[in-house]
Each structure stands twice: as C-alpha cells, then as structure tokens.
Design a protein around this motif. Structure first.
Motif, PDB file in Angstrom:
ATOM      1  N   ILE A 187      59.968  44.686  31.724  1.00  0.00           N
ATOM      2  CA  ILE A 187      58.531  44.977  31.757  1.00  0.00           C
ATOM      3  C   ILE A 187      57.776  43.827  32.408  1.00  0.00           C
ATOM      4  CG2 ILE A 187      56.472  45.325  30.333  1.00  0.00           C
ATOM      5  CD1 ILE A 187      58.173  47.798  30.347  1.00  0.00           C
ATOM      6  N   GLN A 188      58.101  42.607  32.030  1.00  0.00           N
ATOM      7  CA  GLN A 188      57.426  41.449  32.624  1.00  0.00           C
ATOM      8  C   GLN A 188      57.665  41.388  34.130  1.00  0.00           C
ATOM      9  OE1 GLN A 188      55.176  39.736  31.332  1.00  0.00           O
ATOM     10  NE2 GLN A 188      55.696  38.635  29.460  1.00  0.00           N
ATOM     11  N   ASN A 189      58.886  41.689  34.548  1.00  0.00           N
ATOM     12  CA  ASN A 189      59.183  41.691  35.984  1.00  0.00           C
ATOM     13  C   ASN A 189      58.383  42.763  36.717  1.00  0.00           C
ATOM     14  OD1 ASN A 189      60.991  39.562  35.832  1.00  0.00           O
ATOM     15  ND2 ASN A 189      62.781  40.887  35.557  1.00  0.00           N
ATOM     16  N   ARG A 190      58.245  43.923  36.101  1.00  0.00           N
ATOM     17  CA  ARG A 190      57.447  45.002  36.723  1.00  0.00           C
ATOM     18  C   ARG A 190      55.968  44.612  36.823  1.00  0.00           C
ATOM     19  NH1 ARG A 190      58.689  50.253  33.336  1.00  0.00           N
ATOM     20  NH2 ARG A 190      57.014  51.068  34.661  1.00  0.00           N
ATOM     21  N   ILE A 191      55.471  43.941  35.813  1.00  0.00           N
ATOM     22  CA  ILE A 191      54.078  43.489  35.851  1.00  0.00           C
ATOM     23  C   ILE A 191      53.881  42.477  36.970  1.00  0.00           C
ATOM     24  CG2 ILE A 191      52.358  42.119  34.580  1.00  0.00           C
ATOM     25  CD1 ILE A 191      53.395  43.485  32.015  1.00  0.00           C
ATOM     26  N   ARG A 192      54.779  41.515  37.063  1.00  0.00           N
ATOM     27  CA  ARG A 192      54.658  40.505  38.126  1.00  0.00           C
ATOM     28  C   ARG A 192      54.779  41.140  39.504  1.00  0.00           C
ATOM     29  NH1 ARG A 192      57.412  37.150  34.185  1.00  0.00           N
ATOM     30  NH2 ARG A 192      59.442  37.871  34.924  1.00  0.00           N
ATOM     31  N   ALA A 193      55.712  42.068  39.656  1.00  0.00           N
ATOM     32  CA  ALA A 193      55.906  42.727  40.948  1.00  0.00           C
ATOM     33  C   ALA A 193      54.676  43.541  41.334  1.00  0.00           C
ATOM     34  CB  ALA A 193      57.151  43.610  40.913  1.00  0.00           C
ATOM     35  N   ALA A 194      54.080  44.221  40.378  1.00  0.00           N
ATOM     36  CA  ALA A 194      52.888  45.014  40.667  1.00  0.00           C
ATOM     37  C   ALA A 194      51.728  44.120  41.077  1.00  0.00           C
ATOM     38  CB  ALA A 194      52.515  45.858  39.448  1.00  0.00           C
ATOM     39  N   ALA A 195      51.605  42.975  40.418  1.00  0.00           N
ATOM     40  CA  ALA A 195      50.539  42.041  40.776  1.00  0.00           C
ATOM     41  C   ALA A 195      50.723  41.530  42.199  1.00  0.00           C
ATOM     42  CB  ALA A 195      50.500  40.878  39.783  1.00  0.00           C
ATOM     43  N   VAL A 196      51.926  41.132  42.540  1.00  0.00           N
ATOM     44  CA  VAL A 196      52.209  40.627  43.887  1.00  0.00           C
ATOM     45  C   VAL A 196      51.975  41.719  44.928  1.00  0.00           C
ATOM     46  CG1 VAL A 196      54.037  39.772  45.387  1.00  0.00           C
ATOM     47  CG2 VAL A 196      53.782  38.838  43.080  1.00  0.00           C
ATOM     48  N   ALA A 197      52.401  42.947  44.608  1.00  0.00           N
ATOM     49  CA  ALA A 197      52.199  44.064  45.536  1.00  0.00           C
ATOM     50  C   ALA A 197      50.722  44.329  45.785  1.00  0.00           C
ATOM     51  CB  ALA A 197      52.875  45.327  44.999  1.00  0.00           C
ATOM     52  N   GLY A 253      48.575  41.996  46.025  1.00  0.00           N
ATOM     53  CA  GLY A 253      48.010  40.806  46.659  1.00  0.00           C
ATOM     54  C   GLY A 253      47.422  39.813  45.681  1.00  0.00           C
ATOM     55  N   ARG A 254      47.900  39.845  44.449  1.00  0.00           N
ATOM     56  CA  ARG A 254      47.398  38.963  43.399  1.00  0.00           C
ATOM     57  C   ARG A 254      48.502  38.010  42.973  1.00  0.00           C
ATOM     58  NH1 ARG A 254      45.430  43.072  39.007  1.00  0.00           N
ATOM     59  NH2 ARG A 254      44.542  41.179  38.081  1.00  0.00           N
ATOM     60  N   PRO A 255      48.152  36.905  42.309  1.00  0.00           N
ATOM     61  CA  PRO A 255      49.191  36.001  41.809  1.00  0.00           C
ATOM     62  C   PRO A 255      50.110  36.721  40.825  1.00  0.00           C
ATOM     63  CG  PRO A 255      47.045  34.929  41.741  1.00  0.00           C
ATOM     64  CD  PRO A 255      46.790  36.369  42.078  1.00  0.00           C
ATOM     65  N   ALA A 256      51.365  36.306  40.777  1.00  0.00           N
ATOM     66  CA  ALA A 256      52.341  36.955  39.903  1.00  0.00           C
ATOM     67  C   ALA A 256      51.957  36.863  38.436  1.00  0.00           C
ATOM     68  CB  ALA A 256      53.723  36.340  40.122  1.00  0.00           C
ATOM     69  N   ASP A 257      51.211  35.816  38.089  1.00  0.00           N
ATOM     70  CA  ASP A 257      50.841  35.621  36.687  1.00  0.00           C
ATOM     71  C   ASP A 257      49.406  36.066  36.390  1.00  0.00           C
ATOM     72  OD1 ASP A 257      49.451  33.691  38.080  1.00  0.00           O
ATOM     73  OD2 ASP A 257      50.088  32.007  36.812  1.00  0.00           O
ATOM     74  N   ALA A 258      48.873  36.962  37.217  1.00  0.00           N
ATOM     75  CA  ALA A 258      47.473  37.363  37.076  1.00  0.00           C
ATOM     76  C   ALA A 258      47.223  38.327  35.924  1.00  0.00           C
ATOM     77  CB  ALA A 258      46.983  38.009  38.378  1.00  0.00           C
ATOM     78  N   VAL A 259      48.280  38.923  35.391  1.00  0.00           N
ATOM     79  CA  VAL A 259      48.121  39.999  34.406  1.00  0.00           C
ATOM     80  C   VAL A 259      48.812  39.618  33.099  1.00  0.00           C
ATOM     81  CG1 VAL A 259      48.477  42.450  33.929  1.00  0.00           C
ATOM     82  CG2 VAL A 259      48.060  41.676  36.282  1.00  0.00           C
ATOM     83  N   THR A 260      48.091  39.750  32.003  1.00  0.00           N
ATOM     84  CA  THR A 260      48.624  39.471  30.670  1.00  0.00           C
ATOM     85  C   THR A 260      49.202  40.729  30.059  1.00  0.00           C
ATOM     86  OG1 THR A 260      47.010  37.708  30.290  1.00  0.00           O
ATOM     87  CG2 THR A 260      48.007  38.702  28.335  1.00  0.00           C
ATOM     88  N   LEU A 261      50.412  40.610  29.530  1.00  0.00           N
ATOM     89  CA  LEU A 261      51.014  41.705  28.778  1.00  0.00           C
ATOM     90  C   LEU A 261      50.543  41.631  27.327  1.00  0.00           C
ATOM     91  CD1 LEU A 261      53.031  44.003  28.156  1.00  0.00           C
ATOM     92  CD2 LEU A 261      54.806  42.245  27.923  1.00  0.00           C
ATOM     93  N   GLN A 308      57.046  36.482  23.863  1.00  0.00           N
ATOM     94  CA  GLN A 308      55.769  37.188  23.902  1.00  0.00           C
ATOM     95  C   GLN A 308      54.829  36.633  22.840  1.00  0.00           C
ATOM     96  OE1 GLN A 308      54.510  39.232  25.976  1.00  0.00           O
ATOM     97  NE2 GLN A 308      52.689  39.878  24.870  1.00  0.00           N
ATOM     98  N   ARG A 309      53.585  36.377  23.211  1.00  0.00           N
ATOM     99  CA  ARG A 309      52.642  35.764  22.282  1.00  0.00           C
ATOM    100  C   ARG A 309      51.323  36.537  22.147  1.00  0.00           C
ATOM    101  NH1 ARG A 309      56.549  34.078  20.824  1.00  0.00           N
ATOM    102  NH2 ARG A 309      57.246  31.937  20.445  1.00  0.00           N
ATOM    103  N   THR A 328      43.509  42.995  34.368  1.00  0.00           N
ATOM    104  CA  THR A 328      43.891  41.625  34.029  1.00  0.00           C
ATOM    105  C   THR A 328      44.766  41.582  32.773  1.00  0.00           C
ATOM    106  OG1 THR A 328      41.843  41.274  32.783  1.00  0.00           O
ATOM    107  CG2 THR A 328      41.857  40.629  35.112  1.00  0.00           C
ATOM    108  N   SER A 329      44.774  42.668  32.008  1.00  0.00           N
ATOM    109  CA  SER A 329      45.726  42.807  30.906  1.00  0.00           C
ATOM    110  C   SER A 329      46.116  44.262  30.780  1.00  0.00           C
ATOM    111  CB  SER A 329      45.151  42.280  29.587  1.00  0.00           C
ATOM    112  OG  SER A 329      43.982  42.976  29.215  1.00  0.00           O
ATOM    113  N   VAL A 330      47.363  44.489  30.374  1.00  0.00           N
ATOM    114  CA  VAL A 330      47.879  45.845  30.183  1.00  0.00           C
ATOM    115  C   VAL A 330      48.428  45.944  28.765  1.00  0.00           C
ATOM    116  CG1 VAL A 330      48.347  46.286  32.620  1.00  0.00           C
ATOM    117  CG2 VAL A 330      50.121  45.223  31.220  1.00  0.00           C
TER     118      VAL A 330
END
Length: 214
Positions: free
Chosen positions: A8-18, A20-28, A48-49, A201-203
């Motif tokens: 899930i974290q990898n999918r979130i990072r990939a979606a952010a990069v796709a 055009g956003r930083p990989a860490d732009a979205v909080t799970l 996870q925190r 910014t969060s999902v």
C-alpha cells in the motif's frame, strides 16, 4: 500483513510520483475502526503511526495505553456530547460538519487549552444520508469556523459509492484552494490512487490494508 502494508505504501508513493508530486507527499491514515488488535499490531510494528477511528469511546479503549505512540484522527461523525472527549483525545478531527458542532468545539478548545487540527467534511454528492456541509455552503462555514478561532487546516469528503469519484475529489480541491486550505483528506481503499492524482494529502485506507472488518 506487513507485506500488504509495504505494498500500500509503495502504491501511494508511486501515485504521488505519477502525479508529479514528491513521493512522500501523501500520508496514509490506517483506518483501524472495528479491527481486532491482532490485525492492527503488525501494521503498528511495521512503522505505521497515523490511524483513523470512527467512534470516540472505541478509540479511547483501543489506544488509551498506547496513546503516545500514534497520531489519531477521528474520521467518523462526531456527536456534540462527545466533543469534550474528542478534543482531549484526538490529534485531528476530520468530521467538522455543522454550526452547532463548531461552537461546541470552540468552547471545548478554549476550556481545555488543547486544539486538535480540524478538517471540514464536505458532502460533495449532496447525499441526504451522509454527513457534511453542502458544497455551496462550504465557504461560509469555513469563514464561520475561522471567526471562532478554530484551526481548520483542510477538507474531507466521502464521494458517492457509485460513479467516478474524480469529479468529487476535484470539487473538494477547488473549495480548498479558494479558501487557502492546504490539506485534502480524500480517497479510500478502492480509489486512493485517483484521489492522489487529484491532490489528496492524506488517504484513509482500511479494508485494503486490514482485510474485511469483523
């Protein structure tokens, strides 16, 4: 479950990069509501925190002894008579959705000297069975909250179950932009990648992370 969490974290990072956003732009936000502890513990152990809960009392029972380990977000409807406990216990309340609740939260924050970050819930589909401010009333409601010195940092929505969620996510982004709000809590297990493409910014992910609720 740690492998599912990593996926899930990898999918979130990939979606952010796709997008055009930083990989860490979205909080799970891991939606732990109604989950047994043996489902939650491996996700916590994996790092996870940030966790989302629907009910104040349920969250207090689950997280009371572990409160200092996590950021807790109330993502379910908040009854006015539970506002005192919610202000005391949660870091973020994402379901600010009516004038009475705004006044009660303002009073509790003043009394407790503790201010959770707040999201206004917008009912983008104007569905009568769902909580949330109607889109056409959102600007005025945000202004009211600010007049009460409430710390509104973003918006939250739950699009209709049927149909394309993207127009709802874009609508939420437009309301946020014109009100100077930087945070968008939108997207769940079935549509979080679409939400990220629309600026989330969060999902809030539950079933895709933990499996079906008990």
């Amino acid at each position: 479950m740690s492998e599912v969490y990593a996926s899930i974290q990898n999918r979130i990072r990939a979606a952010a990069v796709a997008a055009g956003r930083p990989a860490d732009a979205v909080t799970l936000v891991a939606v732990s509501k109604l989950q047994p502890w043996d489902h939650i513990a491996p996700i916590l152990a994996a790092g996870q925190r940030v966790f989302g809960e629907n009910r104040v009392q349920e969250a207090m029972g689950r997280w009371g002894e572990r409160r200092d380990q996590v950021e807790l977000r109330l993502i379910g409807p908040l009854q006015s008579n539970k506002a005192r406990d919610a202000v005391a216990f949660f870091d973020v309340i994402e379901s600010l959705d009516r004038e009475k609740l705004a006044h009660v939260l303002a009073d509790e924050i003043q009394a407790q000297g503790r201010a959770p970050r707040l999201f206004v819930q917008v009912n983008t589909g104007e569905e009568p069975q769902k909580a949330g401010i109607a889109p056409g009333e959102a600007d005025g409601f945000i202004a009211l909250c600010r007049s009460l010195d409430l710390l509104v940092e973003g918006l939250m929505c739950i699009p209709p179950a049927e149909g394309d969620p993207a127009p709802h996510f874009r609508l939420l982004g437009q309301i946020a932009a014109r009100n100077g709000l930087a945070k968008l809590s939108m997207g769940m297990s079935d549509d979080f990648e679409t939400a990220i493409a629309c600026g989330a910014t969060s999902v809030r992910v539950g079933s895709a992370l933990f499996g079906s609720r008990t």
